[in-house]
Design a protein around this motif. Structure first.
Motif, PDB file in Angstrom:
ATOM      1  N   ASN A  95       0.819  -1.209   0.000  1.00  0.00           N
ATOM      2  CA  ASN A  95       0.000   0.000   0.000  1.00  0.00           C
ATOM      3  C   ASN A  95       0.854   1.261   0.000  1.00  0.00           C
ATOM      4  O   ASN A  95       0.570   2.210  -0.732  1.00  0.00           O
ATOM      5  CB  ASN A  95      -0.938  -0.010   1.210  1.00  0.00           C
ATOM      6  N   LEU A  96       1.905   1.254   0.819  1.00  0.00           N
ATOM      7  CA  LEU A  96       2.793   2.429   0.854  1.00  0.00           C
ATOM      8  C   LEU A  96       3.511   2.605  -0.475  1.00  0.00           C
ATOM      9  O   LEU A  96       3.765   3.725  -0.912  1.00  0.00           O
ATOM     10  CB  LEU A  96       3.813   2.299   1.986  1.00  0.00           C
ATOM     11  N   MET A  97       3.841   1.493  -1.120  1.00  0.00           N
ATOM     12  CA  MET A  97       4.540   1.573  -2.413  1.00  0.00           C
ATOM     13  C   MET A  97       3.634   2.238  -3.451  1.00  0.00           C
ATOM     14  O   MET A  97       4.080   3.129  -4.185  1.00  0.00           O
ATOM     15  CB  MET A  97       4.934   0.172  -2.887  1.00  0.00           C
ATOM     16  N   ILE A  98       2.370   1.839  -3.466  1.00  0.00           N
ATOM     17  CA  ILE A  98       1.441   2.457  -4.426  1.00  0.00           C
ATOM     18  C   ILE A  98       1.288   3.946  -4.108  1.00  0.00           C
ATOM     19  O   ILE A  98       1.320   4.786  -5.004  1.00  0.00           O
ATOM     20  CB  ILE A  98       0.100   1.703  -4.446  1.00  0.00           C
ATOM     21  N   LEU A  99       1.188   4.282  -2.813  1.00  0.00           N
ATOM     22  CA  LEU A  99       1.087   5.695  -2.419  1.00  0.00           C
ATOM     23  C   LEU A  99       2.330   6.466  -2.883  1.00  0.00           C
ATOM     24  O   LEU A  99       2.233   7.545  -3.459  1.00  0.00           O
ATOM     25  CB  LEU A  99       0.933   5.793  -0.895  1.00  0.00           C
ATOM     26  N   SER A 100       3.495   5.870  -2.644  1.00  0.00           N
ATOM     27  CA  SER A 100       4.748   6.524  -3.008  1.00  0.00           C
ATOM     28  C   SER A 100       4.868   6.699  -4.529  1.00  0.00           C
ATOM     29  O   SER A 100       5.307   7.745  -5.018  1.00  0.00           O
ATOM     30  CB  SER A 100       5.909   5.689  -2.456  1.00  0.00           C
ATOM     31  N   VAL A 101       4.455   5.673  -5.263  1.00  0.00           N
ATOM     32  CA  VAL A 101       4.508   5.748  -6.741  1.00  0.00           C
ATOM     33  C   VAL A 101       3.548   6.837  -7.239  1.00  0.00           C
ATOM     34  O   VAL A 101       3.894   7.607  -8.146  1.00  0.00           O
ATOM     35  CB  VAL A 101       4.177   4.368  -7.371  1.00  0.00           C
ATOM     36  N   ILE A 102       2.379   6.936  -6.600  1.00  0.00           N
ATOM     37  CA  ILE A 102       1.401   7.961  -7.011  1.00  0.00           C
ATOM     38  C   ILE A 102       1.972   9.361  -6.721  1.00  0.00           C
ATOM     39  O   ILE A 102       1.891  10.260  -7.566  1.00  0.00           O
ATOM     40  CB  ILE A 102       0.041   7.735  -6.312  1.00  0.00           C
ATOM     41  N   ILE A 103       2.577   9.536  -5.540  1.00  0.00           N
ATOM     42  CA  ILE A 103       3.180  10.845  -5.201  1.00  0.00           C
ATOM     43  C   ILE A 103       4.304  11.152  -6.202  1.00  0.00           C
ATOM     44  O   ILE A 103       4.416  12.272  -6.713  1.00  0.00           O
ATOM     45  CB  ILE A 103       3.728  10.845  -3.756  1.00  0.00           C
ATOM     46  N   HIS A 104       5.107  10.141  -6.495  1.00  0.00           N
ATOM     47  CA  HIS A 104       6.216  10.299  -7.450  1.00  0.00           C
ATOM     48  C   HIS A 104       5.679  10.746  -8.813  1.00  0.00           C
ATOM     49  O   HIS A 104       6.211  11.678  -9.431  1.00  0.00           O
ATOM     50  CB  HIS A 104       6.944   8.960  -7.545  1.00  0.00           C
ATOM     51  N   MET A 105       4.582  10.098  -9.236  1.00  0.00           N
ATOM     52  CA  MET A 105       4.012  10.443 -10.547  1.00  0.00           C
ATOM     53  C   MET A 105       3.514  11.890 -10.573  1.00  0.00           C
ATOM     54  O   MET A 105       3.813  12.637 -11.509  1.00  0.00           O
ATOM     55  CB  MET A 105       2.861   9.495 -10.869  1.00  0.00           C
ATOM     56  N   PHE A 106       2.784  12.289  -9.519  1.00  0.00           N
ATOM     57  CA  PHE A 106       2.260  13.656  -9.504  1.00  0.00           C
ATOM     58  C   PHE A 106       3.392  14.683  -9.381  1.00  0.00           C
ATOM     59  O   PHE A 106       3.293  15.771  -9.946  1.00  0.00           O
ATOM     60  CB  PHE A 106       1.229  13.834  -8.386  1.00  0.00           C
ATOM     61  N   SER A 107       4.458  14.339  -8.649  1.00  0.00           N
ATOM     62  CA  SER A 107       5.565  15.303  -8.532  1.00  0.00           C
ATOM     63  C   SER A 107       6.265  15.470  -9.884  1.00  0.00           C
ATOM     64  O   SER A 107       6.632  16.582 -10.264  1.00  0.00           O
ATOM     65  CB  SER A 107       6.543  14.881  -7.431  1.00  0.00           C
ATOM     66  N   VAL A 108       6.401  14.370 -10.618  1.00  0.00           N
ATOM     67  CA  VAL A 108       6.989  14.451 -11.964  1.00  0.00           C
ATOM     68  C   VAL A 108       6.074  15.274 -12.872  1.00  0.00           C
ATOM     69  O   VAL A 108       6.532  16.105 -13.654  1.00  0.00           O
ATOM     70  CB  VAL A 108       7.207  13.023 -12.542  1.00  0.00           C
ATOM     71  N   TYR A 109       4.767  15.059 -12.697  1.00  0.00           N
ATOM     72  CA  TYR A 109       3.789  15.772 -13.528  1.00  0.00           C
ATOM     73  C   TYR A 109       3.848  17.279 -13.259  1.00  0.00           C
ATOM     74  O   TYR A 109       3.956  18.078 -14.181  1.00  0.00           O
ATOM     75  CB  TYR A 109       2.385  15.225 -13.232  1.00  0.00           C
ATOM     76  N   PHE A 110       3.791  17.652 -11.968  1.00  0.00           N
ATOM     77  CA  PHE A 110       3.718  19.084 -11.657  1.00  0.00           C
ATOM     78  C   PHE A 110       5.048  19.805 -11.875  1.00  0.00           C
ATOM     79  O   PHE A 110       5.056  21.014 -12.103  1.00  0.00           O
ATOM     80  CB  PHE A 110       3.209  19.297 -10.229  1.00  0.00           C
ATOM     81  N   THR A 111       6.181  19.085 -11.780  1.00  0.00           N
ATOM     82  CA  THR A 111       7.456  19.736 -12.094  1.00  0.00           C
ATOM     83  C   THR A 111       7.754  19.647 -13.597  1.00  0.00           C
ATOM     84  O   THR A 111       8.806  20.084 -14.052  1.00  0.00           O
ATOM     85  CB  THR A 111       8.623  19.095 -11.307  1.00  0.00           C
ATOM     86  N   LYS A 112       6.824  19.048 -14.348  1.00  0.00           N
ATOM     87  CA  LYS A 112       6.908  18.906 -15.819  1.00  0.00           C
ATOM     88  C   LYS A 112       8.191  18.172 -16.230  1.00  0.00           C
ATOM     89  O   LYS A 112       8.774  18.463 -17.271  1.00  0.00           O
ATOM     90  CB  LYS A 112       6.860  20.278 -16.510  1.00  0.00           C
ATOM     91  N   ALA A 113       8.600  17.236 -15.383  1.00  0.00           N
ATOM     92  CA  ALA A 113       9.833  16.492 -15.704  1.00  0.00           C
ATOM     93  C   ALA A 113       9.620  15.520 -16.860  1.00  0.00           C
ATOM     94  O   ALA A 113      10.571  14.913 -17.336  1.00  0.00           O
ATOM     95  CB  ALA A 113      10.313  15.746 -14.455  1.00  0.00           C
ATOM     96  N   PHE A 114       8.357  15.381 -17.309  1.00  0.00           N
ATOM     97  CA  PHE A 114       8.067  14.476 -18.428  1.00  0.00           C
ATOM     98  C   PHE A 114       8.427  15.097 -19.772  1.00  0.00           C
ATOM     99  O   PHE A 114       8.401  14.449 -20.801  1.00  0.00           O
ATOM    100  CB  PHE A 114       6.571  14.123 -18.433  1.00  0.00           C
ATOM    101  N   ARG A 115       8.764  16.415 -19.765  1.00  0.00           N
ATOM    102  CA  ARG A 115       8.971  17.116 -21.042  1.00  0.00           C
ATOM    103  C   ARG A 115      10.226  16.595 -21.763  1.00  0.00           C
ATOM    104  O   ARG A 115      11.036  15.892 -21.155  1.00  0.00           O
ATOM    105  CB  ARG A 115       9.066  18.626 -20.792  1.00  0.00           C
ATOM    106  N   LYS A 116      10.324  16.928 -23.029  1.00  0.00           N
ATOM    107  CA  LYS A 116      11.465  16.529 -23.850  1.00  0.00           C
ATOM    108  C   LYS A 116      12.763  16.823 -23.095  1.00  0.00           C
ATOM    109  O   LYS A 116      12.873  17.907 -22.534  1.00  0.00           O
ATOM    110  CB  LYS A 116      11.428  17.297 -25.170  1.00  0.00           C
ATOM    111  N   GLY A 341      -3.926  18.867 -13.767  1.00  0.00           N
ATOM    112  CA  GLY A 341      -3.335  18.108 -12.650  1.00  0.00           C
ATOM    113  C   GLY A 341      -4.049  18.371 -11.339  1.00  0.00           C
ATOM    114  O   GLY A 341      -4.396  17.430 -10.619  1.00  0.00           O
ATOM    115  N   ILE A 342      -4.308  19.660 -11.063  1.00  0.00           N
ATOM    116  CA  ILE A 342      -4.990  20.013  -9.808  1.00  0.00           C
ATOM    117  C   ILE A 342      -6.403  19.419  -9.817  1.00  0.00           C
ATOM    118  O   ILE A 342      -6.859  18.856  -8.821  1.00  0.00           O
ATOM    119  CB  ILE A 342      -5.027  21.555  -9.620  1.00  0.00           C
ATOM    120  N   GLY A 343      -7.071  19.507 -10.976  1.00  0.00           N
ATOM    121  CA  GLY A 343      -8.418  18.933 -11.107  1.00  0.00           C
ATOM    122  C   GLY A 343      -8.409  17.434 -10.814  1.00  0.00           C
ATOM    123  O   GLY A 343      -9.263  16.936 -10.080  1.00  0.00           O
ATOM    124  N   VAL A 344      -7.430  16.727 -11.372  1.00  0.00           N
ATOM    125  CA  VAL A 344      -7.347  15.270 -11.183  1.00  0.00           C
ATOM    126  C   VAL A 344      -7.096  14.947  -9.705  1.00  0.00           C
ATOM    127  O   VAL A 344      -7.754  14.077  -9.120  1.00  0.00           O
ATOM    128  CB  VAL A 344      -6.235  14.666 -12.091  1.00  0.00           C
TER     129      VAL A 344
END
Lengths: 359, 149
Positions: A95-116, A341-344
Motif C-alpha cells: 500500500n505504501l509503495m502504491i502511495l509513493s509511486v502515485i506521489i512520485h508520478m504527480f511530482s513528476v507531472y507538476f514539475t513537468k519532468a516528463f517534457r522533452k 493536474g490540480i483537477g485530477v
C-alpha cells in the motif's frame, strides 16, 4: 596497505571499477525548494525491494488452492514464527509503495519532468504504475477471503465491460467465465512470476533512462546561468539522504505492521451474498465511488460501460501528457497542464473521501 | 562502398533483408501463437442443471431470503412479506456481485454498488442497468424447486 584497498585493487585490475567511481563522482542532483519530491522515486524502489523480500518469505508457506490458500495464510499468521509480521509488512509496504509511486508520478507531472527529452521515462513510469496496481489487484485475491473474492469479481467484470476485447481478456484473467479457484491459480502465477519479471525489466529500463539523462532540472532553470544553479553530488550526499529516508520509511512500516496488523477476514464463499460495507482498496476507491454515481443508462449506453470507458480515456490522455503538452518543452509556460493536474488530484481526493465515508 | 546503379530490380541484398525480416516475423508468430492460445480456457463440458432444490418450505418465513447455488451461479429465493416465493439469478446486472434480500427495505439489494431491485427483480434504484433473471418456483412436498424459465 589495508585490506579494503587491496580488495579494491584486485577488483579494479579485473573489472575497471574506476568507471563506476567516476560516474558516481560526476553525477549531480539539482538542489532547489522542490527537490524533496525527488526522493519518492527512491522510496518506491526501497518499498519494491521490501515487497520482493517479504514476498519470497511468504512463498515459503503459501499454497494456492480452494482448500489451502486461506488456510495457509492463516497458518502463516497464527503459527509461523513472525509470520504475522512478514505478512503485515508485505501488505502495508504494498500500500505504501502504491502511495509513493502515485506521489512520485504527480511530482513528476507538476514539475513537468516528463517534457522533452524525458518522454520515455514518463511512459515507462506510467507502465510501472499500471503494473503496481496489477500487483495489488492480483495479490489481493491470494488469501482467498470474502472481500478479495468480490473485489476480483467486480474488478475482472470491469475488464469484461471494455468493448470488443473485454470479454476474452476477462476470461483469460479469470481462467474461465467465473471467479473460481482456477482464477486463484492464474493470479498466483501472475503475482509471483509474470509481474515481477516484467516489473524488473521495465524498472531497469526506467532507471537506465534516468542514469543516461540525469535528473530533470526544474522548469524555471531553463534560462538560468550555470553559476546560479545549485546541485548536490549524487554520491555520497543524495544517496545518504535517500538512505536516511529509507530508514524512516522502514520505521513507519514497522509501526504500521505491529500496531495495525493486516486482517485476514473470512474465507471466501462464492455462493454467499456480497458482504455489507464491501469496498475495494483505497487506490481504487475513487473509481468505485464514481461508478456508484453513474445512472443505469446514459445516452443509450449502460452506465458502467460509459464510466469505465471514460476512466480508460482519461488514463490514456494522462499517459500521453508529453505528447499533448508541447508548449512546456519549447520553454513556454503551459498552465493548462497545472489546472488539469490540480483537477485530477482534487477529483481523486474528493471521491476517495466520499467512498471511504459511504456506508 | 560503391553505389549500385538503380535498375528497377530488387538487389540481392534488399531481397535477403526482406527475406530475413519476414523469417523473423514468421518465427515470432510461430512462437507466440501457441503461447497466446495456451491462455484460452478450454470449454467446460459440465452440464448446467435446469432445476435445483433451493431448500425446504419449513426453513422459510415471510420477509426473508436465501442465496443458494444454481449450477455454477448463485441464485436467490425470496419469501416476500405476502408469503409468495420468488426466485432470481443472484448475479447483479451491474458488475456481477452477488445480491441479497434486505428485510428492512423489503427489496433485493447489492452491497457492492448499492443497486436495488424490487420483488419482481426489476432494477429500481442505483446503477444496475437490467432486471435480475427470473426463475420458476414450484413446491413439491416440502421441497422448493427452482427451475429456469
Amino acid at each position: 596497505m589495508n585490506k579494503e584497498s587491496k580488495m579494491m585493487r584486485w577488483l579494479n585490475e579485473r573489472y575497471n571499477l574506476s568507471l563506476i567511481e567516476h560516474f558516481a563522482e560526476e553525477k549531480k542532483v539539482p538542489h532547489f525548494r522542490g527537490s524533496f519530491w525527488y526522493y519518492f522515486g527512491g522510496v518506491s524502489l526501497f518499498l519494491f525491494i521490501v515487497q520482493v523480500v517479504t514476498g519470497i518469505l511468504l512463498l515459503m508457506y503459501y499454497q494456492p488452492g480452494a482448500q489451502t490458500a486461506y488456510e495457509s495464510v492463516r497458518f502463516i499468521v497464527m503459527k509461523v514464527q513472525f509470520g504475522w509480521l512478514i505478512r503485515s509488512i508485505h501488505s502495508w509496504s504494498a500500500n505504501l509503495m502504491i502511495l509513493s509511486v502515485i506521489i512520485h508520478m504527480f511530482s513528476v507531472y507538476f514539475t513537468k519532468a516528463f517534457r522533452k527529452p524525458r518522454e520515455l521515462t514518463w511512459y515507462s513510469g506510467f507502465i510501472l504504475l499500471a503494473l503496481c496496481l496489477t500487483f495489488g489487484f492480483s495479490g489481493y485475491l491470494l488469501p482467498w477471503n470474502t472481500l478479495s473474492y468480490f473485489a476480483t469479481k467486480v474488478g475482472t467484470e470491469i475488464v469484461g465491460v471494455v468493448p470488443f476485447v473485454g470479454k476474452p481478456v476477462m476470461e483469460v484473467l479469470r481462467n474461465g467465465s467465473d471467479v473460481t479457484t482456477a482464477t486463484l491459480t492464474r493470479f498466483f502465477a501472475l503475482h509471483v512470476a509474470v509481474l515481477p519479471a516484467l516489473f524488473t525489466v521495465i524498472l531497469g529500463v526506467h532507471l537506465l533512462f534516468i542514469q543516461v539523462q540525469g535528473i530533470s532540472e526544474p522548469e524555471s532553470w531553463k534560462y538560468l546561468p550555470e553559476s546560479k544553479k545549485s546541485h548536490i553530488p549524487f554520491f555520497p550526499n543524495f544517496v545518504l539522504r535517500d538512505v536516511l529516508l529509507w530508514l524512516i520509511v522502514l520505521n513507519v512500516l514497522a509501526i504500521l505492521a505491529v500496531y495495525f496488523p493486516w486482517e485476514l477476514g473470512h474465507k471466501a464463499e462464492p455462493f454467499a451474498p456480497a458482504p455489507i460495507g464491501i469496498k475495494p482498496e483505497w487506490y481504487f476507491l475513487f473509481m468505485f465511488q464514481s461508478l456508484r454515481f453513474f445512472p443505469p443508462k446514459l445516452l443509450g449506453v449502460d452506465g458502467e460501460v460509459l464510466g469505465i470507458s471514460l476512466f480508460g480515456l482519461a488514463g490514456f490522455l494522462w499517459f500521453l501528457v508529453p505528447f499533448w503538452d508541447s508548449k512546456t518543452s519549447k520553454g513556454s509556460r503551459n498552465r493548462i497542464v497545472n489546472y488539469v493536474g490540480i483537477g485530477v488530484v482534487l477529483y481523486i481526493i474528493v471521491f476517495t473521501v466520499i467512498g471511504a465515508r459511504a456506508k | 562502398m560503391m553505389d549500385v546503379p538503380s535498375t528497377g530490380k530488387m538487389s540481392r541484398r534488399t531481397f535477403l533483408d526482406y527475406f530475413l525480416g519476414l523469417s523473423v516475423v514468421a518465427w515470432l508468430a510461430a512462437v507466440l501463437y501457441p503461447i497466446i492460445d495456451y491462455f484460452r480456457v478450454p470449454p467446460q463440458t459440465e452440464a448446467a442443471p435446469s432445476s435445483v432444490v433451493a431448500g425446504s418450505v419449513k426453513d422459510f418465513k415471510p420477509n426473508s431470503g436465501k442465496v443458494f447455488r444454481f449450477g455454477n451461479e448463485p441464485a436467490i429465493l425470496v419469501d416476500t412479506p405476502d408469503g409468495k416465493l420468488e426466485a432470481f439469478s443472484a448475479v447483479c446486472t451491474h458488475l456481477q456481485c452477488t445480491v441479497q434480500y434486505r428485510p428492512d427495505m423489503q427489496r433485493i439489494w447489492c452491497a457492492c454498488h448499492g443497486g436495488v431491485y424490487d420483488l419482481n427483480g426489476r432494477n429500481i434504484s442505483g446503477p444496475p442497468p437490467r432486471p435480475l433473471t427470473g426463475y420458476k418456483v414450484a413446491v413439491k412436498g416440502d421441497d422448493i424447486v427452482v427451475s429456469k424459465s
